[in-house]
Design an enzyme around this catalytic site. Structure first.
Site, short mmCIF file in Angstrom:
data_model
loop_
_atom_site.label_atom_id
_atom_site.label_comp_id
_atom_site.label_asym_id
_atom_site.label_seq_id
_atom_site.Cartn_x
_atom_site.Cartn_y
_atom_site.Cartn_z
N GLU A 38 8.88 -5.38 24.99
CA GLU A 38 8.28 -4.22 25.82
C GLU A 38 7.92 -4.79 27.09
OE1 GLU A 38 4.60 -6.20 23.54
OE2 GLU A 38 6.73 -5.84 23.26
N ASN A 87 4.80 2.18 18.36
CA ASN A 87 5.59 2.03 17.24
C ASN A 87 5.34 2.64 16.16
OD1 ASN A 87 8.23 1.46 18.52
ND2 ASN A 87 7.57 -0.69 18.76
N HIS A 131 10.08 4.04 15.71
CA HIS A 131 10.71 2.99 16.72
C HIS A 131 11.64 3.80 17.70
CE1 HIS A 131 9.55 -0.78 15.27
NE2 HIS A 131 9.55 -0.39 13.72
N ASP A 180 4.15 -5.04 31.44
CA ASP A 180 4.05 -4.91 29.90
C ASP A 180 3.60 -3.67 29.63
OD1 ASP A 180 3.88 -6.91 27.54
OD2 ASP A 180 2.35 -5.33 27.31
N ASP A 206 11.66 3.24 21.60
CA ASP A 206 12.95 3.04 22.28
C ASP A 206 12.99 4.04 23.74
OD1 ASP A 206 13.69 0.93 20.50
OD2 ASP A 206 15.06 2.03 19.66
#
Length: 407
Positions: free
Chosen positions: A305, A270, A275, A262, A279
């Site tokens: 994630e 973010n 974002h 994780d 990504d």
């Protein structure tokens, strides 16, 4: 029977089939992503049809027309070798051989058309070249690296072999019957020759179309089990592959471990960077996961994630070593645009037990991951016999297991 299998009828069928498959392959090339070598294969069929069309003209008896038609057929088979080489991704470039010999063939055809006219010699020269090209094409098809359907590859080999074998027979027949052969026998041989090339065109067109369809289906299936952002397997693939790996471990009484990963504080990433950066972090993390694992290990994007890695034939200690290596890689890598903030990840490791199912295994790995998060993140926790330990404590408890990466 003779009314339907006369030479002119067979020639017309050859021309129509060649041009039909030529148009069909070009259309296949236009309606999807370009396929390497397909245009060359289409051109080879076009020149076969054009060669027989030239032979069917009113002046087909002239040396120039017959030499031109034979040269067109020879060029068609050279293009066929080149097309199959590129279509099947053969390491050895067979086309160089066919192209290098083609000018010699054309010169010999001209010689036996004008300087020493001999229809039999022209046929032998062209037949020898076709035998060579079909052999090279079979070689290219057999050794090609492209992942195509085996039945389709076999059918292509059969079609090429039929033409090559008949050409060898015709060469042998011309040698044992020197001079002008009886007209009836020559007519039968010519008809069989046309039938063999018709069979080759049919099997060739069918097999190539089948391979293209197989590739399209494989691409669609692969897209359905891949995560579009990271390129790793998705949850659907996990549902298919996890039971298979567990069954394999049970069957061979082998180890099987999983690592749950994780990205720490991903929401903050973010919110702070946007974002697009988020990504980018996921894509880079996926690459690092692939870098730190073996080819036989299977990596998934498990959630937003979260990532999951199945490690076949890997004990819990070895899996923790892999997780620790990956933790350091992520920590040292520049996943964020800022040189101040660091991107880290937390890890939960668990080993499959024969008396538990997938859900129980995943639950233990998730518990270990939660403990890693709860103890400050950027850590590797191991779940074993119901308890969770930091990786460093486990090393001490197990006598400092050697940190050799599994590779």
């Amino acid at each position: 029977m003779e009314a339907y299998l006369d030479t002119k009828t067979l020639s017309v069928v050859t021309v129509l089939l060649s041009f039909s498959y030529f148009i069909g392959l070009l259309l296949l090339q236009r309606i999807q992503e370009p396929i390497n070598g397909l245009n060359l294969l289409a051109l080879s069929l076009f020149f076969i049809g054009l060669g027989f069309l030239v032979l069917g003209t009113e002046n087909s008896g002239s040396p120039l027309i017959e030499m031109l038609a034979s040269s067109l057929v020879g060029l068609a088979f050279a293009l066929l070798v080149h097309g199959i080489h590129r279509f099947r991704q053969t390491p050895f470039d067979c086309a160089k051989v066919s192209y290098a010999i083609l000018p010699i063939v054309v010169i010999l055809l001209a010689y036996f058309s004008y300087l020493s006219p001999s229809e039999g010699a022209r046929i032998v020269v062209l037949s020898l070249y076709i035998v060579l090209c079909t052999g090279l094409a079979v070689f290219a098809n057999t050794l090609g690296n492209a992942e195509d359907l085996k039945p389709a590859k076999f059918i292509l080999t059969v079609g090429l072999s039929i033409e090559g074998c008949f050409m060898m027979f015709e060469i042998f027949w011309r040698i044992i019957t020197p001079g002008e052969s009886p007209e009836a026998s020559a007519q039968v041989i010519h008809q069989i020759s046309l039938i063999s090339i018709i069979l080759m065109i049919i099997l060739f067109g069918f097999s190539i179309s089948w391979m293209i369809t197989g590739r399209l289906v494989a691409t669609m299936y692969d897209s359905s089990i891949r995560d579009g952002l990271t390129g790793l397997y998705n949850r659907r693939a996990l549902e298919e592959l996890a039971p298979k790996e567990m069954a394999r471990a049970q069957r061979h009484s082998d180890h099987l471990s999983i690592v749950l990963i994780d990205i720490d504080a991903f929401k903050k990433i973010n919110d702070t960077y946007g974002h697009q950066v988020g990504d980018s972090v996921l894509r880079k993390a996926a690459k690092l996961i692939l870098q730190a694992t073996r080819k036989e290990d299977i990596s998934f994007r498990y959630g937003g994630e979260e990532f999951l890695v199945i490690l076949p034939a890997t004990s819990i200690d070895q899996a923790a070593i892999v997780a620790s290596k990956l933790r350091r890689l992520i920590e040292k890598s520049s996943l964020l645009p800022s040189h101040v903030d660091k991107c880290t990840a937390s890890f939960g490791v668990a080993q499959f037990s024969l008396n538990e199912g997938w859900d129980k295994l995943l639950e233990r790995a998730d518990k270990a991951l939660y403990m890693a998060k709860d103890h400050g993140r950027n850590a590797v926790f191991v779940a074993d016999t119901g308890d969770c330990y930091p990786f460093e404590e486990r090393l001490t408890a197990r006598g400092n297991v050697s940190e050799q990466p599994v590779s």
